[in-house]
Design an enzyme around this catalytic site. Sequence first.
Site, PDB file in Angstrom:
ATOM      1  N   ASP A 107      -7.592   1.701  -1.223  1.00  0.00           N
ATOM      2  CA  ASP A 107      -6.751   2.616  -1.984  1.00  0.00           C
ATOM      3  C   ASP A 107      -7.062   2.452  -3.469  1.00  0.00           C
ATOM      4  O   ASP A 107      -6.965   1.336  -4.001  1.00  0.00           O
ATOM      5  CB  ASP A 107      -5.278   2.280  -1.702  1.00  0.00           C
ATOM      6  CG  ASP A 107      -4.339   3.384  -2.156  1.00  0.00           C
ATOM      7  OD1 ASP A 107      -4.801   4.530  -2.317  1.00  0.00           O
ATOM      8  OD2 ASP A 107      -3.148   3.092  -2.340  1.00  0.00           O
ATOM      9  N   HIS A 114      -0.556   8.781 -13.382  1.00  0.00           N
ATOM     10  CA  HIS A 114       0.177   7.884 -12.480  1.00  0.00           C
ATOM     11  C   HIS A 114       0.125   6.443 -12.990  1.00  0.00           C
ATOM     12  O   HIS A 114       1.158   5.767 -13.073  1.00  0.00           O
ATOM     13  CB  HIS A 114      -0.385   7.959 -11.061  1.00  0.00           C
ATOM     14  CG  HIS A 114       0.210   6.946 -10.129  1.00  0.00           C
ATOM     15  ND1 HIS A 114       1.514   7.015  -9.683  1.00  0.00           N
ATOM     16  CD2 HIS A 114      -0.307   5.804  -9.589  1.00  0.00           C
ATOM     17  CE1 HIS A 114       1.771   5.978  -8.903  1.00  0.00           C
ATOM     18  NE2 HIS A 114       0.682   5.225  -8.820  1.00  0.00           N
ATOM     19  N   GLU A 178       3.526   8.294  -1.683  1.00  0.00           N
ATOM     20  CA  GLU A 178       2.480   8.519  -2.662  1.00  0.00           C
ATOM     21  C   GLU A 178       1.584   9.633  -2.136  1.00  0.00           C
ATOM     22  O   GLU A 178       1.018   9.518  -1.041  1.00  0.00           O
ATOM     23  CB  GLU A 178       1.679   7.243  -2.961  1.00  0.00           C
ATOM     24  CG  GLU A 178       2.559   6.200  -3.662  1.00  0.00           C
ATOM     25  CD  GLU A 178       1.782   5.062  -4.331  1.00  0.00           C
ATOM     26  OE1 GLU A 178       2.317   4.494  -5.300  1.00  0.00           O
ATOM     27  OE2 GLU A 178       0.670   4.729  -3.890  1.00  0.00           O
ATOM     28  N   GLU A 180      -1.658  11.503  -1.880  1.00  0.00           N
ATOM     29  CA  GLU A 180      -3.040  11.116  -2.135  1.00  0.00           C
ATOM     30  C   GLU A 180      -4.012  11.979  -1.336  1.00  0.00           C
ATOM     31  O   GLU A 180      -3.631  12.653  -0.384  1.00  0.00           O
ATOM     32  CB  GLU A 180      -3.263   9.640  -1.758  1.00  0.00           C
ATOM     33  CG  GLU A 180      -2.276   8.688  -2.434  1.00  0.00           C
ATOM     34  CD  GLU A 180      -2.720   7.236  -2.429  1.00  0.00           C
ATOM     35  OE1 GLU A 180      -3.895   6.961  -2.129  1.00  0.00           O
ATOM     36  OE2 GLU A 180      -1.865   6.377  -2.714  1.00  0.00           O
ATOM     37  N   ASP A 212       0.706   7.422   1.224  1.00  0.00           N
ATOM     38  CA  ASP A 212       0.735   5.960   1.122  1.00  0.00           C
ATOM     39  C   ASP A 212       2.194   5.530   0.932  1.00  0.00           C
ATOM     40  O   ASP A 212       2.640   5.263  -0.175  1.00  0.00           O
ATOM     41  CB  ASP A 212      -0.138   5.560  -0.086  1.00  0.00           C
ATOM     42  CG  ASP A 212      -0.093   4.071  -0.367  1.00  0.00           C
ATOM     43  OD1 ASP A 212       0.228   3.297   0.552  1.00  0.00           O
ATOM     44  OD2 ASP A 212      -0.371   3.695  -1.519  1.00  0.00           O
ATOM     45  N   ARG A 216       9.134   0.064  -2.855  1.00  0.00           N
ATOM     46  CA  ARG A 216       8.951  -0.360  -4.253  1.00  0.00           C
ATOM     47  C   ARG A 216       9.567  -1.710  -4.567  1.00  0.00           C
ATOM     48  O   ARG A 216       9.051  -2.457  -5.403  1.00  0.00           O
ATOM     49  CB  ARG A 216       9.536   0.683  -5.200  1.00  0.00           C
ATOM     50  CG  ARG A 216       8.896   2.047  -5.113  1.00  0.00           C
ATOM     51  CD  ARG A 216       7.441   2.006  -5.523  1.00  0.00           C
ATOM     52  NE  ARG A 216       6.842   3.339  -5.426  1.00  0.00           N
ATOM     53  CZ  ARG A 216       5.543   3.561  -5.436  1.00  0.00           C
ATOM     54  NH1 ARG A 216       4.678   2.556  -5.523  1.00  0.00           N
ATOM     55  NH2 ARG A 216       5.079   4.786  -5.342  1.00  0.00           N
ATOM     56  N   GLN A 219       7.352  -4.360  -2.942  1.00  0.00           N
ATOM     57  CA  GLN A 219       6.101  -4.365  -3.702  1.00  0.00           C
ATOM     58  C   GLN A 219       6.266  -5.063  -5.055  1.00  0.00           C
ATOM     59  O   GLN A 219       5.423  -5.884  -5.453  1.00  0.00           O
ATOM     60  CB  GLN A 219       5.645  -2.912  -3.897  1.00  0.00           C
ATOM     61  CG  GLN A 219       4.315  -2.759  -4.611  1.00  0.00           C
ATOM     62  CD  GLN A 219       4.000  -1.293  -4.970  1.00  0.00           C
ATOM     63  OE1 GLN A 219       4.651  -0.366  -4.484  1.00  0.00           O
ATOM     64  NE2 GLN A 219       3.020  -1.104  -5.820  1.00  0.00           N
ATOM     65  N   LYS A 232       3.195  -1.985   1.166  1.00  0.00           N
ATOM     66  CA  LYS A 232       2.350  -0.845   1.538  1.00  0.00           C
ATOM     67  C   LYS A 232       1.902  -0.894   2.993  1.00  0.00           C
ATOM     68  O   LYS A 232       1.646   0.144   3.592  1.00  0.00           O
ATOM     69  CB  LYS A 232       1.070  -0.857   0.683  1.00  0.00           C
ATOM     70  CG  LYS A 232       1.288  -0.818  -0.805  1.00  0.00           C
ATOM     71  CD  LYS A 232       1.552   0.588  -1.273  1.00  0.00           C
ATOM     72  CE  LYS A 232       1.404   0.694  -2.781  1.00  0.00           C
ATOM     73  NZ  LYS A 232       1.454   2.113  -3.199  1.00  0.00           N
ATOM     74  N   THR A 236       0.541   3.956   6.675  1.00  0.00           N
ATOM     75  CA  THR A 236      -0.135   4.952   5.843  1.00  0.00           C
ATOM     76  C   THR A 236      -0.412   6.139   6.753  1.00  0.00           C
ATOM     77  O   THR A 236      -0.977   5.964   7.832  1.00  0.00           O
ATOM     78  CB  THR A 236      -1.468   4.389   5.295  1.00  0.00           C
ATOM     79  OG1 THR A 236      -1.202   3.173   4.595  1.00  0.00           O
ATOM     80  CG2 THR A 236      -2.150   5.377   4.369  1.00  0.00           C
ATOM     81  N   GLU A 337       8.120   8.087  -9.984  1.00  0.00           N
ATOM     82  CA  GLU A 337       7.880   8.848 -11.209  1.00  0.00           C
ATOM     83  C   GLU A 337       8.796  10.069 -11.308  1.00  0.00           C
ATOM     84  O   GLU A 337       9.321  10.378 -12.377  1.00  0.00           O
ATOM     85  CB  GLU A 337       6.417   9.323 -11.242  1.00  0.00           C
ATOM     86  CG  GLU A 337       5.402   8.197 -11.340  1.00  0.00           C
ATOM     87  CD  GLU A 337       4.003   8.688 -10.956  1.00  0.00           C
ATOM     88  OE1 GLU A 337       3.294   9.177 -11.836  1.00  0.00           O
ATOM     89  OE2 GLU A 337       3.640   8.577  -9.754  1.00  0.00           O
TER      90      GLU A 337
END
Lengths: 380, 380
Positions: A107, A114, A178, A180, A212, A216, A219, A232, A236, A337
């Site tokens: 990844d 970002h 996420e 991606e 993904d 948080r 993490q 993570k 996925t 975000e």
Amino acid sequence: MDLVRAAVTLTECYPFGAYSHDGGDRPRLCLRVGDALLDLAEAATRDWFALLDLLDQPTLDRLLEAGPAAWRVVAEQVPAWVADPVELIPIDEVALELPFTVADYVDFYASEHHATNVGRILRPDQEPLKPNWRHQPIGYHGRAGTVVVSGTPVRRPHGNVGSEDGVAFRPTEKLDVEVEVGFVVGVPSTLGDSVPVEAFADHVFGVVLLNDWSARDIQAWETVPLGPFLGKSFQTSISPWVVPLSALEAARTPVPSAGTRLSPYLVENEPRGLDIDLELRINGELVSSPPFRTMHWSPAQMLAHLTVNGASLRTGDLYASGTVSGPTDDQVGSLLERWRGERFLNDGDEVVISATAPAADGSRLDLGEVRGRVLPAIRS
Amino acid sequence: MDLVRAAVTLTECYPFGAYSHDGGDRPRLCLRVGDALLDLAEAATRDWFALLDLLDQPTLDRLLEAGPAAWRVVAEQVPAWVADPVELIPIDEVALELPFTVADYVDFYASEHHATNVGRILRPDQEPLKPNWRHQPIGYHGRAGTVVVSGTPVRRPHGNVGSEDGVAFRPTEKLDVEVEVGFVVGVPSTLGDSVPVEAFADHVFGVVLLNDWSARDIQAWETVPLGPFLGKSFQTSISPWVVPLSALEAARTPVPSAGTRLSPYLVENEPRGLDIDLELRINGELVSSPPFRTMHWSPAQMLAHLTVNGASLRTGDLYASGTVSGPTDDQVGSLLERWRGERFLNDGDEVVISATAPAADGSRLDLGEVRGRVLPAIRS
């Protein structure tokens, strides 16, 4: 954005996938044709026996390994197969399967917006972009064994979370997405060799959409100094459709890093970024519209970086771009975000990432979607 | 240390491996018996046809997947097969092969002495151990596709290295080793489930020795914020021999974390650390003797952590302990620690990691070795 999308024609690009009937039978390869599937082995049986070795398979692995010459032969037959199909199977009558065996999963972290946004939120006392960021695509290895196909629900994971009060073991309270784009390697390379940017299309077959999933709080607690791990690795998700690179010629666009001073192995002499428009929806509501063309690094630069130390590629290697975030609030690819860390996913939420890209005829290609619903944590 | 070693009897523990003749023929499974091999399919053909399905294979994958009951049946036959072998093949007449297909590869960081030493060297202005370190085994995913068998030479990798003068792309000037022990998962688990510490031996088949080759300058430049990537991914070497857990019963020992306050999933009610004595030699000279019994976390705690978020296991998953370093200078498992960053590997150096462990009869088991020579960088 929804209005803009409705105004253009969506063109089929016949991406590749695998399906089964519900009974857990051996999966079969297919092309997506609108809301239906075309069985690839059945099509090849009629007039291309020589391709059966690659197409009468439960995954794309053999086709991926066969390389660009074989990919071209198959691509050249597709229009005829689609124009005069043996049979079209409605998608809602089958189960879509993981279309290839994931070898290693990497990844990246290739969006400047970002990386800057996350740096500001998670490390407010420091420069948001680290000194290395503009010199090479930063990335890490993820867990290949927990890459699943679109539609697989995601279980809210447990983990240790630290705070000033100590460490608590509990379900994540900050489950995030996420948005991606992932790249699927077909042709392997040899240990000790590196793959230059120019050889990108000799190795990479195509593109998937990728979510993904991220916890948080887990993490943030675990991540220093070795990077993301359990925050993570629980899951996925990828789209069931692999869109061949050859369908994305009209989407090629230069990347911002092209104008910067780089180590020779990262210098590109033609545009290999991709003008893909992504959309993130939660429970049907449009949350953001991340523009892939804003990514600082191209997928060819990512591949060159991944292998510049001599690391070999295997068929089925999957590498993802990292979260795609554009410059404005409604273009960011994560809830961290979008909602500034004040709101994350609830149990029962359904997340859908979809995408389109320009086609050669001025219409837009539909790259499919990756979908997943949040299940509550197991009671511990 | 060499004298001590010479004074004890080394006992065979008949570890499992795979071999081929030089012509690139299909590998076959074997047991190591001293300086020779016993072909497993040949042995089973004589009196255990029922095991041929697991043993007449090019890798251990089928046996690994079969689980503890099958492992026990095979282990029970081994003494008879070794006592009356059909044939013993001298090891130096064959090529030893990677004994299983590596699924995901995870590397932990479970030595307090190593984590403290590295923290002091790399981040002298900060507390060496991060706040999370005593609460859970810290780790990250590495590259499964570049795990190779002992004897494979390692090519000195290129990479970007940053300094106050800017960024240079060049061969690493700080090629290092990491002395580690790896654990081989046999029995898979289901996505969403976690594997408790008590279920360790239901999933893990055995142990390999592992050299996590590291390019310290590439690693230092890339590592913030996502962790090690190209500084590690060029190669990881493992011993050709997998020593079954059942052979290591007499080596079990409590880990230091047992006396600390932990989240419930990390609490152990019996000792699952391992009293393995490792040795690192460069060009034949003993460099250090890392003691595995000093590791803060047991392999069962590592597995419980790896899966506590619901991440599934696959047959062939390999997870390593991280560098094994004891408290004294001659017990550290990396050159960064041993020579304080002043000296690293030269081209042509041959690195050998070997190990022994206590056997039930008071003698010591020979766990084999992992060996590799440094090749010069490719001219770029």
